[in-house]
Write a protein that holds these residues in place. Structure first.
Motif, PDB file in Angstrom:
ATOM      1  N   LYS A 657     -19.227 -31.910  46.259  1.00 12.09           N
ATOM      2  CA  LYS A 657     -18.305 -30.877  46.721  1.00 12.09           C
ATOM      3  C   LYS A 657     -18.987 -29.908  47.684  1.00 12.09           C
ATOM      4  CE  LYS A 657     -15.275 -31.094  42.671  1.00 12.09           C
ATOM      5  NZ  LYS A 657     -14.669 -30.349  41.553  1.00 12.09           N
ATOM      6  N   PHE A 658     -20.299 -29.741  47.519  1.00 14.15           N
ATOM      7  CA  PHE A 658     -21.023 -28.876  48.461  1.00 14.15           C
ATOM      8  C   PHE A 658     -21.007 -29.482  49.856  1.00 14.15           C
ATOM      9  CE2 PHE A 658     -24.988 -27.777  50.695  1.00 14.15           C
ATOM     10  CZ  PHE A 658     -24.803 -26.411  50.811  1.00 14.15           C
ATOM     11  N   TYR A 659     -21.227 -30.796  49.939  1.00 16.21           N
ATOM     12  CA  TYR A 659     -21.195 -31.445  51.249  1.00 16.21           C
ATOM     13  C   TYR A 659     -19.777 -31.446  51.822  1.00 16.21           C
ATOM     14  CZ  TYR A 659     -26.003 -32.842  50.491  1.00 16.21           C
ATOM     15  OH  TYR A 659     -27.351 -32.820  50.283  1.00 16.21           O
ATOM     16  N   ASP A 660     -18.773 -31.551  50.959  1.00 17.37           N
ATOM     17  CA  ASP A 660     -17.393 -31.397  51.422  1.00 17.37           C
ATOM     18  C   ASP A 660     -17.209 -30.015  52.053  1.00 17.37           C
ATOM     19  OD1 ASP A 660     -16.538 -33.894  50.654  1.00 17.37           O
ATOM     20  OD2 ASP A 660     -15.798 -33.246  48.700  1.00 17.37           O
ATOM     21  N   TRP A 661     -17.758 -29.019  51.383  1.00 10.85           N
ATOM     22  CA  TRP A 661     -17.646 -27.634  51.874  1.00 10.85           C
ATOM     23  C   TRP A 661     -18.324 -27.486  53.231  1.00 10.85           C
ATOM     24  CZ3 TRP A 661     -21.292 -23.759  52.864  1.00 10.85           C
ATOM     25  CH2 TRP A 661     -20.789 -22.472  53.019  1.00 10.85           C
ATOM     26  N   LEU A 662     -19.502 -28.113  53.394  1.00  8.99           N
ATOM     27  CA  LEU A 662     -20.197 -28.058  54.683  1.00  8.99           C
ATOM     28  C   LEU A 662     -19.336 -28.663  55.787  1.00  8.99           C
ATOM     29  CD1 LEU A 662     -23.903 -29.041  53.829  1.00  8.99           C
ATOM     30  CD2 LEU A 662     -23.001 -26.771  54.305  1.00  8.99           C
ATOM     31  N   GLU A 663     -18.663 -29.759  55.479  1.00  8.70           N
ATOM     32  CA  GLU A 663     -17.791 -30.387  56.474  1.00  8.70           C
ATOM     33  C   GLU A 663     -16.592 -29.495  56.786  1.00  8.70           C
ATOM     34  OE1 GLU A 663     -16.744 -34.484  55.803  1.00  8.70           O
ATOM     35  OE2 GLU A 663     -18.645 -34.876  54.821  1.00  8.70           O
ATOM     36  N   GLN A 664     -16.005 -28.902  55.753  1.00 11.84           N
ATOM     37  CA  GLN A 664     -14.857 -28.025  55.964  1.00 11.84           C
ATOM     38  C   GLN A 664     -15.217 -26.820  56.822  1.00 11.84           C
ATOM     39  OE1 GLN A 664     -13.607 -27.112  51.980  1.00 11.84           O
ATOM     40  NE2 GLN A 664     -12.975 -29.223  51.538  1.00 11.84           N
ATOM     41  N   LYS A 665     -16.435 -26.306  56.634  1.00  9.20           N
ATOM     42  CA  LYS A 665     -16.892 -25.170  57.434  1.00  9.20           C
ATOM     43  C   LYS A 665     -17.232 -25.588  58.861  1.00  9.20           C
ATOM     44  CE  LYS A 665     -17.799 -21.492  56.268  1.00  9.20           C
ATOM     45  NZ  LYS A 665     -17.038 -20.239  56.318  1.00  9.20           N
ATOM     46  N   GLY A 666     -17.471 -26.889  59.074  1.00 14.36           N
ATOM     47  CA  GLY A 666     -17.838 -27.364  60.398  1.00 14.36           C
ATOM     48  C   GLY A 666     -19.323 -27.513  60.613  1.00 14.36           C
ATOM     49  N   TYR A 667     -20.139 -27.378  59.555  1.00 16.90           N
ATOM     50  CA  TYR A 667     -21.590 -27.513  59.685  1.00 16.90           C
ATOM     51  C   TYR A 667     -22.004 -28.979  59.791  1.00 16.90           C
ATOM     52  CZ  TYR A 667     -21.660 -22.626  58.135  1.00 16.90           C
ATOM     53  OH  TYR A 667     -21.454 -21.277  58.021  1.00 16.90           O
ATOM     54  N   LEU A 668     -21.243 -29.873  59.166  1.00 14.76           N
ATOM     55  CA  LEU A 668     -21.481 -31.308  59.268  1.00 14.76           C
ATOM     56  C   LEU A 668     -20.274 -31.938  59.944  1.00 14.76           C
ATOM     57  CD1 LEU A 668     -22.922 -32.218  55.741  1.00 14.76           C
ATOM     58  CD2 LEU A 668     -24.184 -31.928  57.858  1.00 14.76           C
ATOM     59  N   ILE A 669     -20.536 -32.710  60.994  1.00 10.49           N
ATOM     60  CA  ILE A 669     -19.447 -33.317  61.754  1.00 10.49           C
ATOM     61  C   ILE A 669     -19.715 -34.796  61.930  1.00 10.49           C
ATOM     62  CG2 ILE A 669     -18.196 -33.318  63.937  1.00 10.49           C
ATOM     63  CD1 ILE A 669     -18.893 -30.391  64.242  1.00 10.49           C
ATOM     64  N   LYS A 670     -18.753 -35.632  61.616  1.00 11.15           N
ATOM     65  CA  LYS A 670     -18.922 -37.069  61.767  1.00 11.15           C
ATOM     66  C   LYS A 670     -19.078 -37.445  63.240  1.00 11.15           C
ATOM     67  CE  LYS A 670     -16.549 -38.661  57.610  1.00 11.15           C
ATOM     68  NZ  LYS A 670     -15.512 -39.554  57.072  1.00 11.15           N
ATOM     69  N   GLY A 671     -19.967 -38.436  63.476  1.00  8.76           N
ATOM     70  CA  GLY A 671     -20.063 -39.014  64.803  1.00  8.76           C
ATOM     71  C   GLY A 671     -21.344 -38.746  65.542  1.00  8.76           C
ATOM     72  N   GLN A 672     -22.193 -37.806  65.041  1.00 13.25           N
ATOM     73  CA  GLN A 672     -23.428 -37.495  65.758  1.00 13.25           C
ATOM     74  C   GLN A 672     -24.562 -37.337  64.770  1.00 13.25           C
ATOM     75  OE1 GLN A 672     -22.168 -34.038  67.940  1.00 13.25           O
ATOM     76  NE2 GLN A 672     -21.883 -35.233  69.789  1.00 13.25           N
ATOM     77  N   SER A 673     -25.803 -37.420  65.272  1.00 18.08           N
ATOM     78  CA  SER A 673     -26.975 -37.360  64.395  1.00 18.08           C
ATOM     79  C   SER A 673     -27.414 -35.933  64.205  1.00 18.08           C
ATOM     80  CB  SER A 673     -28.121 -38.180  64.993  1.00 18.08           C
ATOM     81  OG  SER A 673     -28.555 -37.603  66.194  1.00 18.08           O
ATOM     82  N   GLY A 674     -28.363 -35.753  63.282  1.00 11.59           N
ATOM     83  CA  GLY A 674     -28.808 -34.401  62.988  1.00 11.59           C
ATOM     84  C   GLY A 674     -30.273 -34.306  62.700  1.00 11.59           C
ATOM     85  N   SER A 675     -30.610 -33.616  61.611  1.00  9.94           N
ATOM     86  CA  SER A 675     -31.974 -33.179  61.359  1.00  9.94           C
ATOM     87  C   SER A 675     -32.705 -34.064  60.379  1.00  9.94           C
ATOM     88  CB  SER A 675     -31.926 -31.752  60.800  1.00  9.94           C
ATOM     89  OG  SER A 675     -33.133 -31.404  60.210  1.00  9.94           O
ATOM     90  N   ASN A 676     -34.029 -34.077  60.512  1.00  7.72           N
ATOM     91  CA  ASN A 676     -34.886 -34.754  59.537  1.00  7.72           C
ATOM     92  C   ASN A 676     -35.900 -33.783  58.956  1.00  7.72           C
ATOM     93  OD1 ASN A 676     -33.910 -37.457  59.648  1.00  7.72           O
ATOM     94  ND2 ASN A 676     -34.800 -37.625  61.686  1.00  7.72           N
ATOM     95  N   ASN A 677     -35.612 -32.493  59.044  1.00  3.30           N
ATOM     96  CA  ASN A 677     -36.572 -31.478  58.645  1.00  3.30           C
ATOM     97  C   ASN A 677     -36.212 -30.918  57.286  1.00  3.30           C
ATOM     98  OD1 ASN A 677     -37.638 -28.577  58.545  1.00  3.30           O
ATOM     99  ND2 ASN A 677     -38.698 -29.399  60.324  1.00  3.30           N
ATOM    100  N   ASN A 678     -37.240 -30.614  56.467  1.00  2.00           N
ATOM    101  CA  ASN A 678     -36.998 -30.080  55.131  1.00  2.00           C
ATOM    102  C   ASN A 678     -36.944 -28.569  55.090  1.00  2.00           C
ATOM    103  OD1 ASN A 678     -36.731 -32.247  53.191  1.00  2.00           O
ATOM    104  ND2 ASN A 678     -38.802 -32.817  53.794  1.00  2.00           N
ATOM    105  N   GLY A 679     -36.975 -27.925  56.254  1.00  2.00           N
ATOM    106  CA  GLY A 679     -36.889 -26.474  56.269  1.00  2.00           C
ATOM    107  C   GLY A 679     -38.221 -25.788  56.205  1.00  2.00           C
ATOM    108  N   GLU A 680     -39.311 -26.516  55.970  1.00  2.00           N
ATOM    109  CA  GLU A 680     -40.633 -25.913  55.891  1.00  2.00           C
ATOM    110  C   GLU A 680     -41.359 -26.082  57.212  1.00  2.00           C
ATOM    111  OE1 GLU A 680     -42.970 -27.082  52.618  1.00  2.00           O
ATOM    112  OE2 GLU A 680     -41.415 -26.763  51.146  1.00  2.00           O
ATOM    113  N   ASP A 681     -42.116 -25.039  57.598  1.00  4.74           N
ATOM    114  CA  ASP A 681     -42.944 -25.082  58.795  1.00  4.74           C
ATOM    115  C   ASP A 681     -42.131 -25.466  60.027  1.00  4.74           C
ATOM    116  OD1 ASP A 681     -45.409 -26.589  56.724  1.00  4.74           O
ATOM    117  OD2 ASP A 681     -45.191 -24.486  57.227  1.00  4.74           O
ATOM    118  N   SER A 682     -40.916 -24.939  60.106  1.00  3.04           N
ATOM    119  CA  SER A 682     -40.071 -25.213  61.254  1.00  3.04           C
ATOM    120  C   SER A 682     -40.634 -24.559  62.495  1.00  3.04           C
ATOM    121  CB  SER A 682     -38.662 -24.668  60.980  1.00  3.04           C
ATOM    122  OG  SER A 682     -37.883 -24.681  62.145  1.00  3.04           O
ATOM    123  N   ASN A 683     -40.296 -25.098  63.662  1.00  5.56           N
ATOM    124  CA  ASN A 683     -40.703 -24.476  64.906  1.00  5.56           C
ATOM    125  C   ASN A 683     -40.054 -23.115  65.082  1.00  5.56           C
ATOM    126  OD1 ASN A 683     -42.317 -26.623  65.689  1.00  5.56           O
ATOM    127  ND2 ASN A 683     -40.601 -27.720  66.630  1.00  5.56           N
TER     128      ASN A 683
END
Length: 714
Positions: A657-683
């Motif tokens: 349901k959390f991932y559903d929520w991300l899609e509803q908010k527009g943070y995750l969108i079908k059709g394109q690629s995204g991140s492979n980062n775990n949030g640590e030591d980001s640029n």
């Protein structure tokens, strides 16, 4: 009725612009020194200019209002105007000239504050209304009921408080102008109790064999607390000064228990219980001790200590709580990272075996998945299961976290996992089939299949034993205050005699002074050793050579831990500015409000903070370390905290349901690629600044929007 309130307030505000009576100024440390009486503040997106020109509220008891705060985030940083209040009977209060405060993202005059110090009566469910001189910039949203944001603070009118620092309640049978001193001779072979909670409002329970020889303990209750004043806190009642023998610092052989009764006018509620702590006077200031929630509900603070000094019960200001939480988290986050690494170093081979047999043979992907498991906020429960010897729960938790890590990386656009769906070994073992379910929106079904596949190949017994071995090395060292005190003495961060330690450069001498805390660690290590090998603790003690060896290993591991932290002390200190911003955001957005967003009333504040930090890291990992901003008027910090609230509210079993929520908010969108980062030591070290939306192809069924962009459509 609403119309007349609006009419009266409008007239008063207009007249107030011409004939302004300055508000009375009262001495106070902070707005936040007082409890919230009413607030409709929330973490969601705000708009300006509510249709309702006033915000109504009711009270159940007579209250003294110490401050009224309104919020004006989109207000072109205008100079604050006036705030007024009226009731439905025609009584008008104010207007008062507001003082501006800077809000999030540096917006000047976002907060308007006034300090009325007026008493409101709670008769016949009277409705009160607050309004401002210029409502065009007054913030509101649907969560506030379409009314302007207000926050009212104060206290019950019959609590005998004033806007000045509260006068301490008398806590001893002495007169107000006299100190009280109690002397008691202690027989080392007997347990002793000094004081009586019902009469003296405090007690000191001293176990047998606390001292090396018979001695005298002196307890002094000073007639005032003037020498113990601190900018960030108020002493409640009287402090208790405790010394033994000749009064010189001494480490006790057994921990003593000190109990202090809170004054009668202190009312502990779910909303304010985090304001209250026990504290130790170091000679320069107070060092805080978190009390147990169950004790606070009884109106007491109760704690154990291995040294005598001056102790008190305190109420912290909001600023002091932030400072305390930041200092705790700066150390704990460093320790947690090392602890997680320590555990995973011991068990990562077992995870790799399971991933390999599931068809996930790519070393890079395995490493990403293992890091995702480590960052999981529920990782601590894995350790708890091992500590309790519950191998069934431990195995199930490993499967659940592995499944969540797989889904998180897949949803985040991991190319390797995307290419595996429906191919070769992965399909044969159910991974591909499960990922297809995730793609189709059946997260629960996909998660169950992934978890079962993982557990089927996971060498649980080996992993369980390895985790126990890591625990025996002292994973939760820094949560023990006596170990923290020993470290500060070891690192010369405090003077001689503070915490009862005599300064020394000799490690063995310091170990002798640590006493009960060290013995507890050594006992836990022996219990872990016995449990791992299926023998009794008595068998360990009977083998004196083995017992001594375990004690030496604990001592050696403790020194390594001290030295490692000492080498990282500058880095830990440097994180405090960043953590201050994070903790302030947590507090502002309600994430540290008990009974909200999964914050159970009986959960201690340290556990809550560690959970929030872990969840924050997880979510940033989905978005390459930069929280998205999808439209004008949003900000990354608020979006991130809103996502944290959803993650916790839904829990690990409803991650779908959390991932559903991300899609509803527009943070995750079908059709394109995204991140492979775990949030640590980001640029981008500041996740609140966000980034820009950069299309990255169509390799994945989902796109992670990395930052400051406009919401896209499919």
């Amino acid at each position: 009725m609403k119309k007349w309130i609006l009419l009266v307030l409008t007239c008063i505000l207009v007249l107030g612009q011409i004939i302004f009576i300055p508000p009375e100024i009262y001495a106070k440390d902070s707005i936040y020194d007082y409890d919230i009486i009413y607030s409709n503040f929330n973490i969601y997106k705000v708009y300006s200019g509510p249709s309702s020109k006033y915000t109504g509220f009711t009270i159940k008891k007579d209250i003294v209002i110490t401050s009224i705060t309104t919020y004006h985030y989109i207000n072109e940083e205008k100079t604050p105007g006036q705030i007024a209040l009226a009731d439905e009977k025609g009584n008008v209060y104010g207007p008062w000239k507001a003082v501006g405060r800077t809000g999030q993202n540096g917006v000047k005059n976002a907060y308007w504050d006034v300090f009325p110090n007026i008493t409101l009566k709670a008769s016949d469910n009277t409705v009160y209304g607050v309004t401002v001189s210029d409502t065009s910039g007054w913030s509101y949203n649907s969560q506030s009921g379409g009314q302007g944001f207000i926050e009212i603070r104060g206290y019950e009118a019959n609590s005998e408080k004033t806007v000045l620092t509260p006068t301490p309640t008398q806590t001893t049978p002495s007169t107000k102008n006299q100190s009280i001193t109690l002397n008691q001779n202690i027989d080392i072979g007997k347990a002793n109790v000094i004081g009586d909670l019902s009469k003296t409002q405090w007690s000191v329970a001293i176990p047998a064999n606390t001292f090396a020889k018979n001695t005298q303990v002196k307890v002094n209750i000073p007639n005032n607390n003037s020498k113990y004043k601190s900018e960030g806190s108020h002493v409640l009642g009287s402090v208790v000064e405790i010394t033994s023998g000749d009064g010189k610092p001494v480490r006790l052989k057994q921990p003593v228990t000190i109990t202090m009764k809170l004054p009668a006018d202190v009312k502990i509620t779910d909303a304010n219980m985090d304001d209250y702590v026990a504290a130790y006077w170091t000679g320069k200031g107070w060092d805080y001790i978190f009390p147990q929630i169950a004790d606070l509900r009884k109106g007491i603070v109760k704690f154990s200590t291995s040294h005598f000094s001056t102790y008190g019960a305190l109420k912290l200001t909001e600023q002091e709580k932030v400072k305390l939480y930041v200092q705790k988290m700066a150390v704990q986050q460093w320790a947690d990272k090392n602890n997680r690494t320590l555990v995973m170093e011991n068990i990562q081979d077992t995870f790799k075996i399971a991933f390999e047999k599931m068809g996930l043979s790519d070393a890079t992907a395995q490493g990403e998945l293992i890091r995702a498991v480590i960052s999981e906020n529920d990782f601590a429960s894995l350790i708890v299961s091992a500590e309790r010897g519950d191998v069934v729960s431990y195995t199930a938790k490993c499967g659940e976290m592995a499944a969540n890590a797989l889904i998180m990386k897949y949803k985040g656009g991991d190319k390797y996992l995307t290419n595996l769906a429906g191919k070769g070994a992965a399909a044969a073992t159910g991974v591909g089939k499960a990922l297809i379910k995730v793609y189709d929106g059946n997260y629960k079904g996909g998660a169950e299949e992934l978890s079962l596949a993982f557990v089927n190949y996971f060498p649980a017994g080996r992993a369980f034993t390895a985790t126990k071995e890591a625990i025996s090395k002292g994973i939760n060292t820094w949560r023990d205050s006596e170990i923290e005190y020993a470290y500060k003495s070891y690192n010369k961060m405090v003077g001689n005699g503070v915490y009862g330690f005599v300064s020394t450069d000799d490690w063995n001498t310091l170990l002798q002074q640590i006493g009960p805390a060290l013995m507890r660690m050594q006992l836990e290590a022996k219990q872990a050793y016995a449990a791992q090998r299926g023998i009794s603790i008595n068998d360990v003690y009977k083998d004196k050579t083995l017992s001594a060896k375990i004690d030496q290993e604990v001592s050696a591991n403790l020194k390594k831990t001290f030295d490692k932290r000492k080498a990282n002390e500058v880095n830990i200190k440097n994180r405090e500015a960043e953590y201050t911003k994070i903790v302030q955001g947590f507090m502002r957005d309600g994430l540290l409000t008990r009974m909200s967003f999964g914050f159970a009333v009986d959960m201690d504040i340290e556990t809550r903070l560690r959970t929030l930090f872990a969840v924050r890291q997880n979510i940033l990992g989905i978005f390459d370390g930069k929280m998205p901003v999808l439209s004008i008027g949003e900000n990354a910090e608020q979006n991130l905290n809103q996502a944290i609230a959803e993650w916790i509210r839904l829990g690990p079993k409803q991650r779908d349901k959390f991932y559903d929520w991300l899609e509803q908010k527009g943070y995750l969108i079908k059709g394109q690629s995204g991140s492979n980062n775990n949030g640590e030591d980001s640029n981008n070290p500041d996740p609140f600044k966000g980034g820009s939306v950069i299309p990255q192809g169509a390799d994945s069924p989902f796109n992670v929007i990395p930052g400051n962009g406009t919401k896209k459509s499919n």
